[in-house]
Design a protein around this motif. Structure first.
Motif, PDB file in Angstrom:
ATOM      1  N   THR A   4       0.807  -1.226   0.000  1.00  0.00           N
ATOM      2  CA  THR A   4       0.000   0.000   0.000  1.00  0.00           C
ATOM      3  C   THR A   4       0.842   1.279   0.000  1.00  0.00           C
ATOM      4  N   HIS A   5       2.161   1.146  -0.093  1.00  0.00           N
ATOM      5  CA  HIS A   5       2.982   2.361  -0.140  1.00  0.00           C
ATOM      6  C   HIS A   5       4.316   2.054  -0.805  1.00  0.00           C
ATOM      7  N   SER A   6       4.433   2.485  -2.053  1.00  0.00           N
ATOM      8  CA  SER A   6       5.632   2.166  -2.822  1.00  0.00           C
ATOM      9  C   SER A   6       6.046   3.368  -3.659  1.00  0.00           C
ATOM     10  N   HIS A   7       7.362   3.527  -3.811  1.00  0.00           N
ATOM     11  CA  HIS A   7       7.885   4.583  -4.686  1.00  0.00           C
ATOM     12  C   HIS A   7       8.708   3.946  -5.802  1.00  0.00           C
ATOM     13  N   LEU A   8       8.096   3.002  -6.480  1.00  0.00           N
ATOM     14  CA  LEU A   8       8.826   2.269  -7.533  1.00  0.00           C
ATOM     15  C   LEU A   8       9.192   3.140  -8.735  1.00  0.00           C
ATOM     16  N   GLY A  90      -1.972  12.139  -1.175  1.00  0.00           N
ATOM     17  CA  GLY A  90      -0.811  11.914  -0.325  1.00  0.00           C
ATOM     18  C   GLY A  90       0.292  11.214  -1.090  1.00  0.00           C
ATOM     19  N   GLU A  91       1.498  11.191  -0.484  1.00  0.00           N
ATOM     20  CA  GLU A  91       1.525  11.358   0.930  1.00  0.00           C
ATOM     21  C   GLU A  91       1.598  12.824   1.339  1.00  0.00           C
ATOM     22  N   CYS A  92       0.931  13.109   2.444  1.00  0.00           N
ATOM     23  CA  CYS A  92       0.939  14.449   3.005  1.00  0.00           C
ATOM     24  C   CYS A  92       0.980  14.298   4.524  1.00  0.00           C
ATOM     25  N   MET A 150      -2.406   5.858   8.321  1.00  0.00           N
ATOM     26  CA  MET A 150      -1.174   6.348   8.930  1.00  0.00           C
ATOM     27  C   MET A 150      -0.066   5.469   8.356  1.00  0.00           C
ATOM     28  N   HIS A 151       0.671   6.030   7.410  1.00  0.00           N
ATOM     29  CA  HIS A 151       1.630   5.196   6.670  1.00  0.00           C
ATOM     30  C   HIS A 151       2.913   4.990   7.465  1.00  0.00           C
ATOM     31  N   CYS A 152       3.449   3.783   7.351  1.00  0.00           N
ATOM     32  CA  CYS A 152       4.644   3.367   8.097  1.00  0.00           C
ATOM     33  C   CYS A 152       4.581   3.887   9.537  1.00  0.00           C
ATOM     34  N   THR A 200       5.712  -1.276   1.932  1.00  0.00           N
ATOM     35  CA  THR A 200       7.184  -1.297   1.952  1.00  0.00           C
ATOM     36  C   THR A 200       7.797   0.092   2.134  1.00  0.00           C
ATOM     37  N   ASP A 201       7.178   1.138   1.537  1.00  0.00           N
ATOM     38  CA  ASP A 201       7.807   2.460   1.441  1.00  0.00           C
ATOM     39  C   ASP A 201       9.126   2.353   0.671  1.00  0.00           C
ATOM     40  N   CYS A 202       9.196   1.400  -0.252  1.00  0.00           N
ATOM     41  CA  CYS A 202      10.446   1.198  -0.989  1.00  0.00           C
ATOM     42  C   CYS A 202      10.768   2.429  -1.842  1.00  0.00           C
TER      43      CYS A 202
HETATM   44 NI    NI Z   1       6.774   7.245   1.356  1.00  0.00          NI
END
Ligand code: NI
Length: 252
Positions: A4-8, A90-92, A150-152, A200-202
Motif C-alpha cells: 500500500t505504499h511504494s515509490h517504484l 498523499g503522501e501528506c 497512517m503510513h509506516c 514497503t515504502d520502498c
Molecule cells: Ni513514502
C-alpha cells in the motif's frame, strides 16, 4: 497481497523495474499503491501506472516541500487531480524531523490536502514524523469525514488506537521486522487485523532479511510474515485480511 505504499518510480529502480514488477507477480503481490509526493513524482506515478497494470497512483505534497509557496503548490495539485485519476491524496502530513522551519506552512498545506481529499471522496495517505501530537490534533478536527492510513506507523500503541477511532488504518512496514522495534511489534500484536495495512515504502526501510539493501515492493511479504508470526495467525490470513482492507480503502 497489496503493497500500500511504494515509490517504484524512483531512479533506484530504473535498471530493473520490469524485474521488480515480475517479482511482485511471482509472490502474488497483484496491486501496488504508487505514492507521489511532489510535482515531479505525482507525474511519474501516472506515467508508470499506464505501463504496469498492478500500479495504482496517488498524488500529494510531502511536508518536506512545504514552504512559502504552499498556495501555488496546492493549486497545482488541485488542477492535477482534476485531470488525472488518483486513488488517494498523499503522501501528506507533518515532518518535524526534516525541518521545523516551515511548521506553520506544513500544517496549512496538510489541512488543504485533507479538505481536497474530503471534497473528492478520496482516502488520505498520512506521513507523520516527530509530529504525532500536531498530526492527531489536525486530523481529529475532521473526525467522521476522513478515511485514510497512517503510513509506516511508528508511534505508540496508545496513539494508534486514537487514530483508529478517527477512522484511519494503521500501516506497518519494514521496521516491524527489526529486532529492536519494540513499539511497531506491540502495535502489530495488539491492534485488530481489521485495522491494519502492510507496505514497503520502498526503496527505503527494507525489512529483514534484506535490511540495509534496497527495498522493493515484493518484500512486503516479509512484513506480512512478521505480522502473522506476532499475531499467531497464518501468513495467508494476514494477506487476505490486509488485502481486503486495502481494496476497501482505496477502492481498487
Ligand atoms: Ni513514502
Amino acid at each position: 497481497m497489496i503493497d500500500t505504499h511504494s515509490h517504484l518510480f524512483e531512479e533506484d529502480f530504473d535498471i530493473d523495474r520490469d524485474d521488480c514488477v515480475k517479482r511482485c507477480k511471482e509472490f502474488n503481490i497483484n496491486k501496488v499503491i504508487i505514492v507521489g509526493f511532489d510535482y515531479y513524482t505525482n507525474r511519474k506515478a501516472q506515467e508508470m501506472a499506464k505501463k504496469y497494470d498492478i500500479f495504482y497512483p496517488t498524488a500529494g505534497i510531502h511536508p518536506e516541500y512545504a514552504n512559502k509557496d504552499y498556495n501555488e503548490k496546492f493549486n497545482e495539485l488541485k488542477d492535477f487531480i482534476k485531470n488525472n485519476k488518483v486513488y488517494a491524496i498523499g503522501e501528506c502530513g507533518l515532518d518535524y524531523y526534516w525541518s521545523v522551519e516551515f511548521k506553520e506552512e506544513q500544517k496549512i498545506l496538510f489541512e488543504m490536502q485533507i479538505n481536497l481529499a474530503i471534497e473528492n471522496d478520496l482516502p488520505i495517505i498520512i506521513h507523520c514524523r516527530d509530529a504525532i501530537k500536531d498530526t492527531y490534533d489536525i486530523l481529529s478536527k475532521y473526525k467522521g469525514r476522513i478515511k485514510g492510513v497512517m503510513h509506516c506507523y511508528s508511534g505508540s500503541l496508545e496513539m494508534a488506537y486514537e487514530f483508529i477511532k478517527l477512522g484511519l488504518y494503521i500501516s506497518l512496514g519494514g521496521p516491524v521486522t527489526f529486532k529492536n522495534a519494540k513499539e511497531p511489534k506491540r502495535v502489530a500484536e495488539n491492534i485488530s487485523i481489521d485495522n491494519l495495512l502492510i507496505e514497503t515504502d520502498c526503496p527505503f526501510l527494507t525489512p529483514v532479511p534484506y535490511r540495509g539493501k534496497r527495498n522493493e515492493s515484493s518484500y512486503v511479504r516479509f512484513v506480512c510474515d512478521e505480522i502473522a508470526k506476532i499475531k499467531g495467525m497464518t501468513s495467508k490470513e494476514v494477506e487476505d485480511i490486509t488485502e481486503a482492507n486495502a481494496i476497501k480503502l482505496f477502492r481498487i
